[in-house]
Design a protein around this motif. Structure first.
Motif, PDB file in Angstrom:
ATOM      1  N   GLY A 436       0.846  -1.176   0.000  1.00  0.00           N
ATOM      2  CA  GLY A 436       0.000   0.000   0.000  1.00  0.00           C
ATOM      3  C   GLY A 436       0.886   1.231   0.000  1.00  0.00           C
ATOM      4  O   GLY A 436       2.113   1.134  -0.020  1.00  0.00           O
ATOM      5  N   GLY A 437       0.266   2.411   0.010  1.00  0.00           N
ATOM      6  CA  GLY A 437       1.073   3.618   0.037  1.00  0.00           C
ATOM      7  C   GLY A 437       0.264   4.869  -0.158  1.00  0.00           C
ATOM      8  O   GLY A 437      -0.948   4.824  -0.448  1.00  0.00           O
ATOM      9  N   LEU A 438       0.932   5.997   0.006  1.00  0.00           N
ATOM     10  CA  LEU A 438       0.343   7.325  -0.139  1.00  0.00           C
ATOM     11  C   LEU A 438       0.976   8.054  -1.309  1.00  0.00           C
ATOM     12  O   LEU A 438       2.133   7.804  -1.653  1.00  0.00           O
ATOM     13  CB  LEU A 438       0.552   8.135   1.146  1.00  0.00           C
ATOM     14  N   PHE A 439       0.213   9.019  -1.866  1.00  0.00           N
ATOM     15  CA  PHE A 439       0.638   9.708  -3.083  1.00  0.00           C
ATOM     16  C   PHE A 439      -0.161  11.002  -3.172  1.00  0.00           C
ATOM     17  O   PHE A 439      -1.376  10.996  -2.940  1.00  0.00           O
ATOM     18  CB  PHE A 439       0.341   8.782  -4.275  1.00  0.00           C
ATOM     19  N   THR A 440       0.507  12.112  -3.490  1.00  0.00           N
ATOM     20  CA  THR A 440      -0.214  13.387  -3.644  1.00  0.00           C
ATOM     21  C   THR A 440      -0.338  13.819  -5.099  1.00  0.00           C
ATOM     22  O   THR A 440      -0.807  14.923  -5.371  1.00  0.00           O
ATOM     23  CB  THR A 440       0.466  14.498  -2.825  1.00  0.00           C
ATOM     24  N   GLY A 441       0.047  12.955  -6.036  1.00  0.00           N
ATOM     25  CA  GLY A 441      -0.207  13.230  -7.446  1.00  0.00           C
ATOM     26  C   GLY A 441       1.003  13.731  -8.192  1.00  0.00           C
ATOM     27  O   GLY A 441       1.876  14.406  -7.639  1.00  0.00           O
ATOM     28  N   ALA A 442       1.033  13.428  -9.489  1.00  0.00           N
ATOM     29  CA  ALA A 442       2.145  13.820 -10.362  1.00  0.00           C
ATOM     30  C   ALA A 442       1.631  14.716 -11.474  1.00  0.00           C
ATOM     31  O   ALA A 442       1.162  15.824 -11.225  1.00  0.00           O
ATOM     32  CB  ALA A 442       2.849  12.569 -10.903  1.00  0.00           C
ATOM     33  N   GLU A 443       1.670  14.237 -12.717  1.00  0.00           N
ATOM     34  CA  GLU A 443       1.379  15.101 -13.854  1.00  0.00           C
ATOM     35  C   GLU A 443      -0.097  15.132 -14.253  1.00  0.00           C
ATOM     36  O   GLU A 443      -0.503  15.958 -15.062  1.00  0.00           O
ATOM     37  CB  GLU A 443       2.237  14.692 -15.061  1.00  0.00           C
ATOM     38  N   GLU A 444      -0.898  14.246 -13.691  1.00  0.00           N
ATOM     39  CA  GLU A 444      -2.319  14.279 -14.010  1.00  0.00           C
ATOM     40  C   GLU A 444      -2.983  15.517 -13.422  1.00  0.00           C
ATOM     41  O   GLU A 444      -2.515  16.093 -12.445  1.00  0.00           O
ATOM     42  CB  GLU A 444      -3.012  13.022 -13.480  1.00  0.00           C
ATOM     43  N   GLN A 445      -4.105  15.916 -14.013  1.00  0.00           N
ATOM     44  CA  GLN A 445      -4.774  17.136 -13.580  1.00  0.00           C
ATOM     45  C   GLN A 445      -5.799  16.865 -12.480  1.00  0.00           C
ATOM     46  O   GLN A 445      -6.493  15.855 -12.490  1.00  0.00           O
ATOM     47  CB  GLN A 445      -5.455  17.812 -14.770  1.00  0.00           C
ATOM     48  N   LYS A 446      -5.878  17.804 -11.560  1.00  0.00           N
ATOM     49  CA  LYS A 446      -6.875  17.739 -10.500  1.00  0.00           C
ATOM     50  C   LYS A 446      -8.238  18.099 -11.081  1.00  0.00           C
ATOM     51  O   LYS A 446      -8.376  19.077 -11.820  1.00  0.00           O
ATOM     52  CB  LYS A 446      -6.493  18.709  -9.375  1.00  0.00           C
ATOM     53  N   THR A 447      -9.237  17.311 -10.756  1.00  0.00           N
ATOM     54  CA  THR A 447     -10.576  17.571 -11.278  1.00  0.00           C
ATOM     55  C   THR A 447     -11.246  18.691 -10.490  1.00  0.00           C
ATOM     56  O   THR A 447     -10.870  18.984  -9.343  1.00  0.00           O
ATOM     57  CB  THR A 447     -11.447  16.316 -11.194  1.00  0.00           C
ATOM     58  N   PRO A 448     -12.280  19.317 -11.059  1.00  0.00           N
ATOM     59  CA  PRO A 448     -13.020  20.330 -10.295  1.00  0.00           C
ATOM     60  C   PRO A 448     -13.597  19.777  -9.000  1.00  0.00           C
ATOM     61  O   PRO A 448     -13.617  20.476  -7.975  1.00  0.00           O
ATOM     62  CB  PRO A 448     -14.121  20.760 -11.271  1.00  0.00           C
ATOM     63  N   GLU A 449     -14.076  18.536  -9.022  1.00  0.00           N
ATOM     64  CA  GLU A 449     -14.621  17.933  -7.813  1.00  0.00           C
ATOM     65  C   GLU A 449     -13.552  17.764  -6.745  1.00  0.00           C
ATOM     66  O   GLU A 449     -13.795  17.994  -5.550  1.00  0.00           O
ATOM     67  CB  GLU A 449     -15.257  16.575  -8.145  1.00  0.00           C
ATOM     68  N   GLN A 450     -12.345  17.368  -7.170  1.00  0.00           N
ATOM     69  CA  GLN A 450     -11.246  17.220  -6.217  1.00  0.00           C
ATOM     70  C   GLN A 450     -10.809  18.576  -5.664  1.00  0.00           C
ATOM     71  O   GLN A 450     -10.510  18.703  -4.471  1.00  0.00           O
ATOM     72  CB  GLN A 450     -10.072  16.522  -6.884  1.00  0.00           C
ATOM     73  N   ALA A 451     -10.776  19.591  -6.510  1.00  0.00           N
ATOM     74  CA  ALA A 451     -10.390  20.921  -6.043  1.00  0.00           C
ATOM     75  C   ALA A 451     -11.393  21.447  -5.021  1.00  0.00           C
ATOM     76  O   ALA A 451     -11.018  22.105  -4.039  1.00  0.00           O
ATOM     77  CB  ALA A 451     -10.281  21.880  -7.223  1.00  0.00           C
ATOM     78  N   GLN A 452     -12.666  21.172  -5.237  1.00  0.00           N
ATOM     79  CA  GLN A 452     -13.688  21.603  -4.282  1.00  0.00           C
ATOM     80  C   GLN A 452     -13.511  20.892  -2.947  1.00  0.00           C
ATOM     81  O   GLN A 452     -13.694  21.484  -1.877  1.00  0.00           O
ATOM     82  CB  GLN A 452     -15.081  21.334  -4.849  1.00  0.00           C
ATOM     83  N   LYS A 453     -13.131  19.621  -3.009  1.00  0.00           N
ATOM     84  CA  LYS A 453     -12.993  18.827  -1.791  1.00  0.00           C
ATOM     85  C   LYS A 453     -11.675  19.086  -1.064  1.00  0.00           C
ATOM     86  O   LYS A 453     -11.638  19.187   0.166  1.00  0.00           O
ATOM     87  CB  LYS A 453     -13.115  17.338  -2.146  1.00  0.00           C
ATOM     88  N   TRP A 454     -10.576  19.183  -1.843  1.00  0.00           N
ATOM     89  CA  TRP A 454      -9.238  19.248  -1.267  1.00  0.00           C
ATOM     90  C   TRP A 454      -8.621  20.647  -1.271  1.00  0.00           C
ATOM     91  O   TRP A 454      -7.594  20.865  -0.635  1.00  0.00           O
ATOM     92  CB  TRP A 454      -8.294  18.322  -2.042  1.00  0.00           C
TER      93      TRP A 454
END
Length: 505
Positions: A436-454
């Protein structure tokens, strides 16, 4: 983080083969006994709140209060100081910490020195690795230049390049594997440059199959208008291979005369991993936690993956070499991840079947401070259907524990990220070891739903400095970094004390 299935890859977009059921083979000597002295800030005697319910799942001799204490002890400021050290090292060594460089060797020495000061006995085993450098990359079609980039470990073209007609291989929208099979090259003229779309097989397979069918080179057309810094990995019998964007690929026509120039160098070198293990805990039931230490040649690699390396180093320091744990805890900082997960792969392949069975669980931390951060946990049971596979039994427990730890650390509700073998957990799940593991993201784009949440910015990459020179201290979201460090301390403490939910193998 190695370019991978979420954007740029050695394995192209699609589902990975569920090969984890095959046990690892070959032999390796076990780690030497660890140091007798714990670090000065090792966990205190058991007097804190129990983090595991009534502690019924704790192994003999383990302190159920350890997870809470470790989560409270780890410090973002202390981990950030390690990041500052990694940036200084890069600045003193040609701007990067990539495999085969003095900057990487200095990073190994730094991590090993901190661990020894904390009371650990440290090993830095070496392994052989192929390294790749690229110079000129040019594609000319019908006397007009087309922007292109070389795939890592592509052979060079002859001096002056090679000139041949293009053979655009047709693909249907419902075909997930264009250019992956010999049938895809039927009717291609001998000596052509094959043009194929991305698909769900490894790029090395595309190049190998095209070469066997008579192609002298391969042009891979991306599925989006973005760079494709991918790799052919260790695949044998490949041909010169480059990539173009989707729009550029749409201009390529069958039969057009093209000239491809690729100036590349492939060398055999040696690199090192860093390994340290607690003295306490059951040596036949080992929790491993790892992060890759190397950067790409383009920059200092402070988020990718100085962040995971620094966070893991802070957890190791605060845990100490003699914690009240039921399991051994083995920490690893991997080399040569950026060119194909080489350090982790060599380690796992070197484990005997018996030693592999002793590794109960592997936790991976690769990019935990992205500036437009996501809160992502590897989808160990494939319940989110993100294009990966379910990991070996126990991976779903790692996912749940890490998710709960992130929420307890103050993060908004996390999401899953594909368990697709993109980082150093890949060789472990291939060998049947849950992960298992944790990750805060690389080159993919953050979605509007994720931006609203995070929070953060929608329709922008999680890390706009991914694999570039701007991946420096200014590229770290310190709030996300702190939350992930706290979650790492909690999860590592939990599994060090209690392996319930992770079956013995």
């Amino acid at each position: 983080m190695r370019p991978g299935t979420t954007g740029t890859t050695g394995r192209d977009r699609g589902r990975r083969r569920p090969a984890w059921r095959r046990p690892a083979t070959a032999l390796i000597a076990g780690l030497a006994a660890m140091a007798l002295v714990a670090c000065a800030n090792a966990p205190a005697p058991p007097d804190s709140n129990v983090a595991l319910g009534d502690g019924a799942g704790a192994a003999d001799g383990a302190d159920p209060g350890l997870p809470d204490r470790l989560a409270g002890a780890v410090s973002e400021e202390a981990a950030y100081a390690h990041l500052e050290a990694f940036e200084r090292i890069a600045d003193q060594h040609d701007g990067n910490r990539a495999v085969g460089t003095s900057g990487y060797d200095a990073s190994v020495d730094y991590v090993a020195g901190v661990l020894r000061e904390a009371g650990y006995e440290v090993q830095t085993p070496s392994f052989d690795v192929r390294t790749f450098t690229a110079g000129d990359a040019r594609l000319t079609v019908a006397d007009a230049p087309v922007t292109t980039e070389v795939l890592s470990f592509s052979p060079a073209t002859p001096p002056g390049g090679l000139t041949a007609p293009l053979s655009v291989r047709p693909s249907a929208p419902e075909d997930p594997t264009p250019g992956c099979d010999a049938a895809d090259y039927q009717g291609m003229p001998e000596g052509a440059i094959a043009v194929v779309e991305r698909g769900s097989c490894e790029f090395g397979q595309k190049s190998q199959v095209a070469g066997a069918a008579g192609a002298v080179a391969v042009i891979i057309v991306n599925t989006e208008d973005a760079a494709l810094p991918a790799t052919l990995g260790d695949t044998e019998n490949v041909v010169p291979t480059a990539a173009v964007t989707r729009t550029a690929g749409q201009t390529l026509q069958d039969g057009q005369q093209a000239t491809l120039v690729l100036d590349t160098t492939i060398e055999q070198q040696s690199s090192r991993n860093v390994l340290a293990e607690t003295k306490t805990g059951d040596p036949d039931r080992v929790l491993m936690a790892g992060a890759h230490l190397d950067s790409t040649p383009e920059g200092a690699g402070i988020n990718d993956n100085g962040s995971g390396s620094a966070a893991l180093l802070e957890v190791a320091e605060k845990l100490g070499a003699e914690p009240p744990a039921g399991q051994r805890v083995r920490f690893a900082w991997w080399g040569a991840e950026e060119i194909g997960l080489v350090g982790a792969t060599k380690y796992v392949e070197g484990l005997s079947e018996q030693d592999a069975a002793r590794v109960a669980l592997y936790l991976n931390f690769d990019m935990v401070g992205s500036p437009n951060a996501g809160y992502l946990v590897y989808d160990g049971d494939n319940s989110d259907n993100l294009g990966g596979e379910a990991g070996p039994p126990g991976s779903e427990t790692a996912e749940q524990v890490l998710t709960d730890a992130l929420v307890a650390a103050g993060a908004p509700e996390p999401e899953g990220t594909a368990f697709d073998g993109r980082s150093d957990y890949g060789p472990f799940i291939e060998a049947g070891i849950p992960a298992g593991g944790l990750f805060t993201g690389a080159e993919e784009q953050k979605t509007p739903e994720q931006a609203q949440k995070w929070g953060g910015t929608a329709d922008q990459p999680y890390d706009p400095c991914y694999h570039t020179a701007c991946d420096r201290l200014t590229n770290i979201d310190r709030t996300a970094f702190e939350r992930n460090i706290t979650a790492m301390g909690s999860a590592i403490g939990r599994f060090a004390v209690d392996m319930s939910g992770v079956p013995a193998r």
